[in-house]
Design a protein around this motif. Structure first.
Motif, short mmCIF file in Angstrom:
data_model
loop_
_atom_site.label_atom_id
_atom_site.label_comp_id
_atom_site.label_asym_id
_atom_site.label_seq_id
_atom_site.Cartn_x
_atom_site.Cartn_y
_atom_site.Cartn_z
N PHE A 15 0.62 -1.23 0.09
CA PHE A 15 0.12 -0.19 -0.14
C PHE A 15 0.90 1.52 0.06
O PHE A 15 0.65 2.27 -0.76
N GLN A 18 2.44 1.75 -3.31
CA GLN A 18 1.46 2.32 -4.31
C GLN A 18 1.27 3.72 -4.08
O GLN A 18 0.98 4.46 -5.07
N SER A 19 1.20 4.02 -2.86
CA SER A 19 0.93 5.70 -2.57
C SER A 19 1.96 6.56 -3.21
O SER A 19 1.88 7.49 -3.38
N THR A 24 0.30 9.71 -4.35
CA THR A 24 -0.71 10.15 -3.16
C THR A 24 0.15 10.95 -2.15
O THR A 24 -0.34 11.69 -1.61
N THR A 62 -6.70 -8.94 -4.12
CA THR A 62 -7.22 -8.28 -2.97
C THR A 62 -5.88 -7.26 -2.65
O THR A 62 -5.04 -7.42 -2.79
N THR A 63 -6.58 -5.99 -2.19
CA THR A 63 -5.53 -4.99 -1.67
C THR A 63 -6.17 -4.75 -0.41
O THR A 63 -6.96 -4.85 0.09
N LEU A 64 -5.23 -3.90 0.52
CA LEU A 64 -5.36 -3.45 1.73
C LEU A 64 -6.53 -2.59 1.72
O LEU A 64 -7.57 -2.51 2.86
N GLN A 65 -6.55 -1.81 0.66
CA GLN A 65 -7.60 -0.54 0.49
C GLN A 65 -9.11 -1.37 0.56
O GLN A 65 -9.96 -0.89 1.01
N SER A 66 -9.21 -2.39 -0.46
CA SER A 66 -10.20 -3.21 -0.71
C SER A 66 -10.84 -3.80 0.52
O SER A 66 -11.94 -3.90 0.84
N PHE A 68 -10.26 -2.79 3.51
CA PHE A 68 -10.73 -1.83 4.61
C PHE A 68 -11.89 -1.33 3.99
O PHE A 68 -13.01 -0.86 4.92
N ASP A 69 -12.38 -1.29 2.71
CA ASP A 69 -13.53 -0.98 2.24
C ASP A 69 -14.80 -1.88 2.31
O ASP A 69 -15.77 -1.65 2.80
N ASP A 150 -11.16 -11.07 -6.62
CA ASP A 150 -11.28 -9.95 -5.55
C ASP A 150 -12.65 -10.66 -4.68
O ASP A 150 -13.47 -9.84 -4.57
#
Length: 332
Positions: A15, A18-19, A24, A62-66, A68-69, A150
């Motif tokens: 993450f 990627q930021s 970001t 899957t990602t850490l953001q997904s 969390f979503d 995902d």
């Protein structure tokens, strides 16, 4: 350090990287963040540049953001009654927005048929943005997420669709399938049962529920078999004289005069002897004997040893004498 902890750290590092890649974070903060990533990796023995470790620890697609979503979408279920209901329901869309949203949905469906899942997700995103009150758009997006693997994101969308319209049964299918994809069969069953509370006679949900329950039954049986019938050594030696009989079934009277072991095992005295040998641990020791292992390997390969060869090994000769005693027991 557990693998689960390392997978979490790997996801965090991914993450953060990627930021940096998508800007970001500010350019001035990039160097500091890179140092932090290095320190975190060293502290937890995680190196994203190592291909073997990356393959082992990655949670993609899957990602850490997904993740969390998904939590945000389902925290009322995760956190129990402590979650506060939303005080601002989505604004009702205009007729024009509904028409546009439906057009994006149709485009998404076409992209799904072409297996262009990322583009389909984007199309459903447009539908949701225009009409966030329609459960179909979330349900369809859940299907797209599952199709690309995902499943965590699919769980969040399926739950959102259910919250908008509990009677929209397709959402329960999406939810059950997503949990199935995650390997959580219990949650998959729970999802189908929730749908059946809305329509107990829905054949599609009933069939999905039966499949999920069969999966648990098969898994339980397989685990029980593995637990109760461990193998002594490779390559898969028999555990009992009954196993030997099964392996040698039909070979009685073959070249070399090998006894019909399969037939012998039908003799009550022979069965008793076999049970005694197995219970005393003698069979396990016997199967470690190189002569026995060589004999079994030759038989399995179709190279039947002669009786002279068999009797050249003292252990096999003793075994033959035991069989002979067993065969003679009880005879007139």
């Amino acid at each position: 350090m557990s693998e689960k902890q390392q997978r979490l750290v790997f996801a965090i590092i991914d993450f953060l990287n990627q930021s940096i890649a998508d800007a970001t974070v500010k350019a001035d903060d990039k160097e500091g963040l890179e140092v932090a990533i290095q320190c975190i990796g060293e502290a937890f023995n995680v190196d994203p540049s190592n291909p073997q470790q990356a393959e082992k620890l990655t949670i993609k697609p899957t990602t850490l953001q997904s993740i969390f979503d998904v939590y945000l979408a389902t925290r009322d279920k995760v956190g129990g009654s402590t979650a506060q209901p939303s005080t601002s329901p989505p604004k009702a869309p205009t007729a024009e927005h509904k028409a546009q949203a439906d057009a994006h949905k149709q485009r998404g469906n076409t992209l799904m048929s072409a297996k262009k899942f990322d583009e389909a997700i984007q199309a459903y995103n447009e539908s949701v943005a225009l009409d966030p009150t329609n459960p179909v758009y979330y349900s369809n997006r859940a299907a797209a997420y599952s199709s690309k693997g995902d499943h965590l994101a699919a769980v969040g969308d399926a739950e959102k669709a259910i919250s908008l319209d509990p009677k929209f049964l397709k959402s329960y299918h999406r939810l059950g399938h997503a949990y199935w994809g995650l390997g959580d069969t219990e949650k998959s069953i729970e999802a189908y049962e929730r749908g059946l509370k809305q329509d107990p006679q829905n054949e599609s949900l009933l069939q999905a529920l039966r499949s999920a329950r069969d999966r648990i039954a098969t898994s339980t049986t397989s685990e029980a078999t593995t637990t109760t019938t461990p193998r002594e050594s490779s390559p898969n030696p028999p555990n009992s004289l009954a196993d030997m009989a099964s392996m040698l079934g039909g070979m009685g009277g073959a070249g070399g005069g090998l006894p019909d072991i399969a037939g012998l095992m039908n003799n009550p005295q022979m069965r008793a002897m076999a049970q005694q040998i197995a219970s005393s641990g003698g069979l396990a020791s016997l199967m470690q004997n190189p002569g026995v292992q060589n004999m079994m390997n030759r038989i399995q390969s179709g190279n039947m040893p002669s009786m002279e060869e068999l009797m050249g090994d003292p252990t096999l000769r003793d075994l033959a004498e035991q069989f002979g005693a067993g065969r003679g027991a009880g005879r007139p």
